[in-house]
Motif scaffolding. Structure first.
Motif, PDB file in Angstrom:
ATOM      1  N   ILE A   5      81.554  49.810  77.403  1.00  0.00           N
ATOM      2  CA  ILE A   5      82.179  49.626  76.192  1.00  0.00           C
ATOM      3  C   ILE A   5      81.673  50.329  75.150  1.00  0.00           C
ATOM      4  O   ILE A   5      80.541  50.451  74.724  1.00  0.00           O
ATOM      5  CB  ILE A   5      81.915  48.057  75.853  1.00  0.00           C
ATOM      6  N   HIS A   6      82.550  51.138  74.478  1.00  0.00           N
ATOM      7  CA  HIS A   6      82.213  51.988  73.249  1.00  0.00           C
ATOM      8  C   HIS A   6      82.492  51.326  71.875  1.00  0.00           C
ATOM      9  O   HIS A   6      83.751  50.865  71.869  1.00  0.00           O
ATOM     10  CB  HIS A   6      83.115  53.584  73.394  1.00  0.00           C
ATOM     11  N   ALA A   7      81.578  51.374  71.000  1.00  0.00           N
ATOM     12  CA  ALA A   7      81.980  50.827  69.679  1.00  0.00           C
ATOM     13  C   ALA A   7      82.539  52.126  68.828  1.00  0.00           C
ATOM     14  O   ALA A   7      82.295  53.146  69.183  1.00  0.00           O
ATOM     15  CB  ALA A   7      80.551  50.781  69.267  1.00  0.00           C
ATOM     16  N   PRO A   8      83.359  51.349  68.059  1.00  0.00           N
ATOM     17  CA  PRO A   8      83.996  52.512  67.036  1.00  0.00           C
ATOM     18  C   PRO A   8      83.189  53.396  66.386  1.00  0.00           C
ATOM     19  O   PRO A   8      82.216  52.587  65.898  1.00  0.00           O
ATOM     20  CB  PRO A   8      84.905  51.613  66.255  1.00  0.00           C
ATOM     21  N   VAL A   9      83.425  54.494  66.235  1.00  0.00           N
ATOM     22  CA  VAL A   9      82.607  55.358  65.410  1.00  0.00           C
ATOM     23  C   VAL A   9      82.893  55.358  63.844  1.00  0.00           C
ATOM     24  O   VAL A   9      84.324  55.505  63.462  1.00  0.00           O
ATOM     25  CB  VAL A   9      82.571  56.817  65.849  1.00  0.00           C
ATOM     26  N   SER A  10      82.197  55.110  63.067  1.00  0.00           N
ATOM     27  CA  SER A  10      82.471  55.199  61.527  1.00  0.00           C
ATOM     28  C   SER A  10      81.669  56.309  60.958  1.00  0.00           C
ATOM     29  O   SER A  10      80.505  56.680  61.384  1.00  0.00           O
ATOM     30  CB  SER A  10      81.828  53.645  60.797  1.00  0.00           C
ATOM     31  N   ARG A  11      82.446  56.835  59.988  1.00  0.00           N
ATOM     32  CA  ARG A  11      82.099  58.061  59.465  1.00  0.00           C
ATOM     33  C   ARG A  11      81.650  57.712  57.956  1.00  0.00           C
ATOM     34  O   ARG A  11      82.560  57.001  57.231  1.00  0.00           O
ATOM     35  CB  ARG A  11      83.211  59.069  59.590  1.00  0.00           C
TER      36      ARG A  11
END
Length: 69
Positions: A5-11
């Motif tokens: 499960i990949h967490a969303p990447v926040s920039r």
């Protein structure tokens, strides 16, 4: 079977220079005032009469290596 499960990447959001500039100018003015009152508020350049301000910032003067005696 296992699935990852990949967490969303926040920039990071860039802060516009127009929002930083007034605060940087304000901090610079405060720093210059502090340096003046600690380092130069005595003798011929004094804005205030008496030695009250000199005595108030006396220890800070020595910590910052400003001579005063």
């Amino acid at each position: 079977m296992s699935s990852a499960i990949h967490a969303p990447v926040s920039r990071p959001v860039p802060i516009p220079i127009g929002e930083i500039l007034p605060w940087a100018a304000f901090a610079g003015i405060l720093a210059l005032l502090a340096i003046y009152f600690i380092g130069a508020e005595q003798g011929a350049t004094a804005l205030m009469s008496g030695h009250y301000l000199h005595e108030f910032v006396h220890d800070g003067r020595h910590i910052m290596a400003f001579p005063c005696h």
